[in-house]
Design an enzyme around this catalytic site. Structure first.
Site, PDB file in Angstrom:
ATOM      1  N   GLY A  86       0.830  -1.199   0.000  1.00 53.73           N
ATOM      2  CA  GLY A  86       0.000   0.000   0.000  1.00 53.73           C
ATOM      3  C   GLY A  86       0.867   1.254   0.000  1.00 53.73           C
ATOM      4  O   GLY A  86       1.948   1.276  -0.606  1.00 53.73           O
ATOM      5  N   SER A  87       0.441   2.246   0.721  1.00 50.66           N
ATOM      6  CA  SER A  87       1.122   3.544   0.674  1.00 50.66           C
ATOM      7  C   SER A  87       2.517   3.522   1.266  1.00 50.66           C
ATOM      8  O   SER A  87       3.280   4.474   1.062  1.00 50.66           O
ATOM      9  CB  SER A  87       0.278   4.588   1.404  1.00 50.66           C
ATOM     10  OG  SER A  87      -0.967   4.699   0.749  1.00 50.66           O
ATOM     11  N   THR A  88       2.865   2.471   2.003  1.00 49.42           N
ATOM     12  CA  THR A  88       4.232   2.420   2.536  1.00 49.42           C
ATOM     13  C   THR A  88       5.231   2.279   1.395  1.00 49.42           C
ATOM     14  O   THR A  88       6.431   2.449   1.593  1.00 49.42           O
ATOM     15  CB  THR A  88       4.425   1.259   3.524  1.00 49.42           C
ATOM     16  OG1 THR A  88       4.140   0.029   2.864  1.00 49.42           O
ATOM     17  CG2 THR A  88       3.522   1.390   4.733  1.00 49.42           C
ATOM     18  N   PHE A  89       4.725   1.975   0.199  1.00 45.99           N
ATOM     19  CA  PHE A  89       5.595   1.806  -0.962  1.00 45.99           C
ATOM     20  C   PHE A  89       5.934   3.153  -1.589  1.00 45.99           C
ATOM     21  O   PHE A  89       6.807   3.266  -2.431  1.00 45.99           O
ATOM     22  CB  PHE A  89       4.878   0.917  -1.980  1.00 45.99           C
ATOM     23  CG  PHE A  89       5.735   0.456  -3.132  1.00 45.99           C
ATOM     24  CD1 PHE A  89       6.856  -0.337  -2.931  1.00 45.99           C
ATOM     25  CD2 PHE A  89       5.400   0.806  -4.440  1.00 45.99           C
ATOM     26  CE1 PHE A  89       7.631  -0.758  -3.999  1.00 45.99           C
ATOM     27  CE2 PHE A  89       6.180   0.382  -5.510  1.00 45.99           C
ATOM     28  CZ  PHE A  89       7.287  -0.399  -5.283  1.00 45.99           C
TER      29      PHE A  89
END
Lengths: 386, 639
Positions: free
Chosen positions: B320-323
C-alpha cells in the site's frame, strides 16, 4: 568256586597293606593334579566362586578317589570274573533307559539312584573294555584269525553302540566303538579286517546320515564350515577359536579371560573348559595340561607293558586309550579340528558321572598295576603257571 | 601255554607300540594346532576378542543454549526425570509397579504396557515406566526407594523454551529426527535425540548440537554393560546469542495480542540486528519437543489465522502507501521531479478509459512531495510514476530491499514481488499496461512485500546503509567457531539529499498537523518517530459500489475482505536507531490501527535501549547475565 579266593589258599594273594604300597601313587598324583586344574578353572568359570561348580566337583572327586583306591586294591581276577555280568547289567540298563525314553518324552540318559544319577552309557564304557578284554584273554593269537570267533565281540561292541546312538549320543557311541576297536587291535586282529570294517562303515555313512537327528547333522555341517553361520550353530566353534587365539602365548591371566567371563564362550564349565584354560593361561598353560595328560597316558602304556596277564594288558590299554580319546576329541573339538560331539575333558570338565567313570576305570588300571605279576590262564583260572 | 602267551605278548607289544605312536602323533597334532591358533593367528583373534567385548557408545552432547542479546536464556535444557524398571532387580514386577502406582499415578494402561515391554526385553534392560516426572514425584519415589526394588530414576535433558509462544517463530523448535534427516551420523540415531526443525534452532542446528562423546564399555555376550573402559567427553553445543531483546519481543507480542492476525519487526537501522520479530497468533514451541499431539497439530494447522506461519518473514502483503517512499525516491533519483514540484489532485486521474481514484474523494489540490507523503495523496504518485515508469520504480524498490529475500538467518523467507515489464511478459505472458504502473505506485496490484522487507526498507531509508537483517550476534560455523558480526554495511548509492527529503516527508506524516499519523506521533522529546501509513485493499472496489452505495466501510465487511493496516517508521528522528514495520491483517486503516502499535513499540525500544551492545557468544558465560547498559530513559530499577 569262590573258594579260589579264600585267604591263605591263593598263592598270588597280596596283603591289603602291601597292595597300597604297590599302588602307583605318581599316577594318582597326576590325576589329582588334573582334578586340581579343573577346580581352579571351575572357580574361575564361576567368576571367582566355588559355587556352583568347584565345590561340588571337589566332593565328587574326593568320593571318586576313594572308589578308585578301593577298586585299585581289589583283586584283578574278581573283575575278570565279573566282567560279563557287569556288561550284561550295563546292557540291560541301556535298554531300560531306551525303553523309558520311548515312553516318556525326550532323551533321558540316566537312572536316578537317589544319591547319584547313574548313566548306563558311562557304565558301558567300562563294561565293554572289561568284557572284550576277558573275551580276547581267552583267545590265542591264532584264534583271533578266525572270523567266527570275532562275531561275538563285534556284537558286544555293536549292541551298546547302536543303543547309545539312538539316544542320541554320538560322542559316547564313537568312544565305545573306538575303545572296542583298540582291544581288537591289541589282540592281534588282522589289519585288513579293520580295513574291511572301516570300508563298511564308510559305506554306511550315507545311510546312517539319515538316522542322525537334525541337530547332529547341523553340528557336522557346521564343523565343515563354521564361518557360514557365525551367530548360529557355528558360534560355539568360532568363539572358542577366538578365545584360544586371543589368549596368545601366556594368556590373559587367571580369571581375566574376556571371552569366558563375558559369556561369549558357551559351556565354559563343561565341554569348553580347555578353551577357558587356553584363554587365561595361553599356549603355555595348554601345553602344560597336554603334557600331564600325555604323562598319564604314558603311565597307562607302561602299566600295560609291565603286566604279565593278557586281561590286565588289554584292560590297561583299553582304559588308557579311552582316556586318550576323551582328551583328544575334546581338545580337537574346541580347536575346531573335529565336530562338536559333546565329549568332556576328563577330570577337568564339570560333571559327576564322567568323573566317576574315569576314576573307576583308573581304579581298574591301578588294579592291573598292583596285580601285574599275577598270571591268569586263558580259561580264567588263576593257575596260569602251566 | 607259556610261549603261546609270549606270542600274544609280542603281538601286544608290537601293536601297543603302533598305538602309542599313533596317539603320540595325534597329541603332537593338538600341540601344533594350539601353536597355530595361539601364536600364528593370535593377533587376528585378539582383535576379534576385543570386537566382541568392547562396545562404543555415544554420549549425546548437551544442546547449546540460545539467549537474547543481553544473555537472557531463550532455549535451555531442562532436566527431565523418567523412571525405569529393571526386571532382574525386582522380585515381582507387578507388585513393584502397584506399589509405585500408589506413590505416583501411573494408570492401568501404563502398568500393562510396562509389563509387556519387560517381558519382551532381556532381564537387565531398563524399561521406561514414565517420562517427565515433576520434582515432587521424584522426591516421593526417592523416599520410598526401599519399597521399590528395580526402580531407577534417570535424568535426561529436554529442550525448554521459557518464553513459550513469545518466541515461537524466530526460535523454531526441536523434535525427533525424521527418517529423511538421517545422514549416517550415528548421533542422529540415538533414541531421544532432537534436531532443530525451524527458526534459529534449525539454522544453527549443527553448531547447537555440539560434539558427541564416546564411552568405551565392556559388554558381555548378551550386551550387558560390565564396566566402562574409557570415556571421552563430548563438547556441548555452542551458545547462540540472538540479536533480540526479549523484553521488547514480549512487549511487541503483547501489543499485537488483541488483533486477530498481525506481525511486527524491529530492526537496528545501522547493523541490521533484529530486535523483535513477532507474528501473531503464535504457538508454544515446547509442545513439539516431546512430539506434538495430533489434536493440537490439527488445530494449529486448521486455524484461520495461521499460527504456524511466521507472518513477519513469510507473509506477503500489498505494501500500500508504505511503498510510496520507493516511488518518490525513484523519481527524485531519476531527476524527473524536484521536491517542490506540484501536481494537482482532483481526487482521481483518468488514464485511457480508466479512472484511478485518490483515497480522498475530493482530492488534495496542489501537492508537492512533502505534502503528498504527509497526506498520502495517491494522484501525486500516479503522476510521477507515469514519468519514470515501472522499471525504475522496481530498481529503487530492490535497492531498498524489496522483491528479493533479505537474507535473514532463518530457514525460509518469502521474496515478495516487485513487478517489472520483463517480469510480466515472462511470468504472465502479457504486455505491461500503463494503468498497472499507477496501481503499483501506490503499493497495490502485483506489488508484494513481507513485514521484514518493509522494516529493512525503512532501516535503509533511515540510515542510508544497505543493511541486511540478522537474528544472531555471531556467525557460527558447524564446528562451533564463532565470530562476532561487526559488519559495517556500505552506504547505498543514493543521493543523501534525496534521502533527506524522504525522511522529512515521513516526519511530516507523524509530526505535522494533518499528517495521516499525526495522532499516533511520539510526544516524548528526543524519541520522535517518522513513519508512513499504509492501507492496502484486498478486494476490488467496483465503480458501481463507488457511485451507488459508496465505498463500504471496513467494519461492515467480513474480516477477510477488510483492508490490511500497515505502518512503517523509524526513530528517533535525529540519529535514527530503530526501524519498525507493523502489519495488522485485515485490521482496517494504517493510521488508525497499525500506527499506534508501531508508536508504542518504538517508545518501548528506546526506553529499553534495546540496541545496546549486549553480549557476544564468545564472551557469554552461562548464568552470568549482562546487565542492560545505560538506559536512554530512567526506569524503576529492576534486578
Amino acid at each position: 568256586m569262590p573258594s579260589r579266593y579264600r585267604i591263605g589258599q591263593d598263592p598270588d594273594y597280596v596283603p591289603i597293606g602291601r597292595r597300597l604300597l604297590l599302588l602307583n601313587w605318581t599316577l594318582v598324583l597326576l590325576l589329582a593334579a588334573l582334578a586340581g586344574i579343573g577346580f581352579a578353572m571351575l572357580y574361575s568359570a564361576a567368576n571367582g566362586s566355588i559355587e556352583p561348580w568347584a565345590e561340588r566337583q571337589m566332593v565328587r572327586f574326593a568320593f571318586g578317589l576313594v572308589v578308585m583306591i578301593i577298586i585299585a586294591i581289589s583283586d584283578i581276577r574278581l573283575w575278570l570274573r565279573l566282567s560279563y555280568v557287569i556288561y550284561a547289567v550295563a546292557l540291560i540298563l541301556l535298554i531300560g533307559v531306551e525303553i523309558r525314553g520311548e515312553i516318556g518324552m525326550g532323551a533321558q540318559r540316566w537312572i536316578n539312584l537317589g544319591f547319584f544319577q547313574l548313566q548306563p552309557s558311562e557304565l558301558m564304557k567300562i563294561a565293554l573294555v572289561l568284557s572284550l578284554a576277558r573275551y580276547f584273554h581267552g583267545l590265542t593269537v591264532e584264534e583271533t584269525g578266525s572270523i567266527t570267533l570275532l562275531i561275538p565281540p563285534l556284537l558286544m561292541v555293536a549292541a551298546p553302540a547302536a543303543l547309545v546312538l539312538r539316544q542320541p549320543d554320538l560322542g559316547t557311541a564313537l568312544l565305545l566303538i573306538a575303545g572296542g576297536g583298540v582291544i581288537f587291535w591289541l589282540s592281534g586282529v588282522r589289519i585288513w579286517k579293520f580295513g574291511l570294517v572301516l570300508a563298511a562303515g564308510l559305506a554306511a555313512i550315507p545311510i546312517g546320515w539319515q538316522f542322525l537327528h537334525d541337530y547332529q547333522k547341523k553340528r557336522v555341517l557346521t564343523f565343515m564350515n563354521p564361518e557360514n553361520d557365525p551367530l548360529g550353530a557355528g558360534y560355539h566353534i568360532t568363539q572358542s577359536k577366538i578365545a584360544l587365539g586371543s589368549g596368545g602365548i601366556f594368556g590373559k591371566g587367571y580369571m581375566l579371560g574376556s571371552q569366558s567371563h563375558l559369556n561369549f564362550l558357551p559351556e565354559k564349565q563343561t565341554d569348553f573348559i580347555f578353551t577357558m584354560l587356553g584363554e587365561e593361561f595361553g599356549l603355555v598353560g595348554g601345553i602344560a595340561l597336554l603334557l600331564i595328560y600325555t604323562l598319564v597316558i604314558v603311565y597307562g602304556f607302561v602299566i600295560a607293558l609291565r603286566c604279565r596277564n593278557q586281561f590286565g594288558r588289554l584292560v590297561a590299554l583299553g582304559i588308557t586309550s579311552t582316556f586318550f580319546l576323551y582328551v583328544f576329541i575334546n581338545i580337537a573339538m574346541v580347536m575346531g579340528l573335529v565336530p562338536v560331539v559333546g565329549v568332556p575333558l576328563p577330570l577337568v570338565s564339570y560333571g559327576g558321572t564322567v568323573m566317576l567313570t574315569i576314576l573307576v576305570s583308573f581304579g581298574l588300571l591301578l588294579s592291573v598295576s598292583v596285580h601285574r605279576d599275577i598270571r591268569i590262564s586263558r580259561q580264567g583260572n588263576d593257575d596260569g603257571r602251566d | 601255554m607259556w610261549h603261546r602267551d609270549s606270542d600274544r605278548f609280542r603281538m601286544f607289544t608290537r601293536r601297543a607300540a603302533i598305538l602309542g605312536a599313533g596317539q603320540g602323533l595325534l597329541l603332537t597334532g593338538l600341540a601344533a594346532r594350539m601353536y597355530y591358533l595361539q601364536v600364528m593367528e593370535s593377533d587376528r583373534y585378539t582383535v576379534l576378542a576385543d570386537d566382541n567385548r568392547i562396545s562404543h557408545r555415544l554420549l549425546p552432547p548437551p544442546r547449546g543454549l540460545i539467549t537474547d542479546r543481553f544473555g537472557v536464556p531463550l532455549a535451555i535444557n531442562q532436566q527431565n526425570y523418567h523412571i525405569l524398571i529393571v526386571r532382574e532387580q525386582t522380585p515381582d514386577v507387578r507388585r513393584t509397579l502397584e506399589v509405585l502406582n500408589r506413590i505416583i499415578d501411573l494408570g492401568a494402561d501404563t502398568i500393562e504396557r510396562v509389563e509387556r515391554d519387560v517381558a519382551r526385553k532381556r532381564s537387565f534392560v531398563p524399561v521406561t515406566v514414565r517420562d517427565n516426572l515433576s520434582w515432587d514425584e521424584v522426591a516421593r519415589i526417592g523416599v520410598n526407594a526401599p519399597d521399590l526394588p528395580g526402580i531407577i530414576i534417570d535424568a535426561g535433558q529436554l529442550r525448554d523454551y521459557p518464553e513459550g509462544p513469545h518466541l515461537a517463530h524466530a526460535m523454531g523448535y526441536v523434535a525427533a529426527v525424521s527418517e529423511k534427516e538421517l545422514t549416517g551420523d550415528p548421533l542422529l540415531e540415538l533414541p531421544g535425540f532432537r534436531v532443530g526443525k525451524n527458526g534459529v534452532e534449525r539454522v544453527y542446528d549443527l553448531a547447537l548440537r555440539g560434539k558427541a562423546g564416546t564411552s568405551q564399555v565392556e559388554v558381555n555376550a548378551l550386551g550387558r554393560v560390565i564396566r566402562e573402559l574409557d570415556r571421552e567427553e563430548g563438547q556441548s553445543g555452542s551458545t547462540v546469542v540472538m540479536t533480540l531483546d526479549i523484553e521488547l519481543q514480549r512487549y511487541t507480542n503483547q501489543r499485537l495480542s488483541d488483533k486477530e492476525s498481525a506481525a511486527a519487526v524491529v530492526l537496528d537501522v545501522h547493523n541490521g540486528e533484529v530486535l523483535a520479530l513477532a507474528s501473531h497468533p503464535s504457538y508454544d514451541p515446547n509442545a513439539f519437543t516431546n512430539g506434538i499431539s495430533h489434536k493440537l497439530w490439527n488445530s494449529l494447522l486448521n486455524n484461520e489465522y495461521a499460527p504456524l506461519t511466521n507472518k513477519a518473514t513469510n507473509g506477503s502483503y500489498a505494501p500500500g502507501s508504505t511503498f510510496k517512499m520507493c516511488v518518490a525516491l525513484a523519481a527524485l533519483d531519476a531527476g524527473v521531479i524536484t521536491p517542490e514540484q506540484r501536481f494537482f489532485c482532483p481526487g482521481h486521474l483518468d488514464l485511457g478509459s480508466s479512472r484511478f481514484h485518490c483515497w480522498k474523494r475530493g482530492g488534495h489540490g496542489w501537492v508537492n512531495l512533502h505534502d503528498s507523503m504527509k497526506h498520502s495523496c495517491d494522484v501525486y504518485y500516479y503522476e510521477i510514476s507515469q514519468k519514470i515508469g515501472i522499471d525504475r520504480i522496481a530498481a529503487m524498490a530492490r535497492k531498498l530491499g524489496l522483491g528479493e529475500p533479505t537474507g535473514i538467518d532463518l530457514p525460509t523467507e518469502r521474496s515478495g514481488l516487485i513487478p517489472t515489464r520483463d517480469w510480466k511478459e515472462v511470468q504472465i505472458g502479457q504486455r505491461w499496461q500503463g494503468g498497472e504502473t499507477l496501481i503499483s505506485a501506490i503499493g497495490q496490484g502485483y506489488v508484494l512485500a513481507t513485514p521484514l522487507q518493509l522494516a529493512t526498507m525503512t532501516a535503509r531509508l533511515a540510515s542510508g546503509k544497505a543493511v541486511v537483517p540478522h537474528l544472531t550476534r555471531d556467525h557460527i560455523d558447524a564446528d562451533g567457531t564463532t565470530t562476532r558480526i561487526v559488519e559495517e554495511f556500505p552506504e547505498m548509492a543514493i543521493n543523501r539529499a534525496h534521502l533527506n527529503h524522504i525522511r522529512n516527508a515521513m516526519n511530516g506524516v507523524t509530526n505535522e498537523t494533518r499528517g495521516t499519523a499525526y495522532n499516533s506521533r511520539i510526544k516524548i522529546a528526543g524519541m520522535e518517530m517518522a513513519g508512513k501509513t499504509g492501507t492496502s485493499q484486498v478486494r476490488r472496489i467496483t465503480m458501481r459500489e463507488r457511485t451507488t452505495t459508496g465505498v463500504i466501510g471496513n467494519d461492515k465487511l467480513p474480516w477477510k475482505f477488510r483492508d490490511h493496516a500497515l505502518f512503517v517508521a523509524f526513530a528517533p528522528i535525529e540519529n535514527p536507531r530503530y526501524a519498525c514495520a507493523v502489519i495488522v491483517e485485515h485490521g482496517g486503516s494504517g493510521s488508525g490501527v497499525a500506527a499506534p502499535i508501531a508508536r508504542d513499540i518504538l517508545i518501548k525500544a528506546q526506553e529499553l535501549n534495546s540496541s545496546a551492545p549486549g553480549i557476544s557468544a564468545t564472551t557469554y558465560q552461562p548464568g552470568g547475565q549482562v546487565s542492560r547498559p545505560g538506559k536512554a530513559v530512567e526506569e524503576p530499577s529492576e534486578s
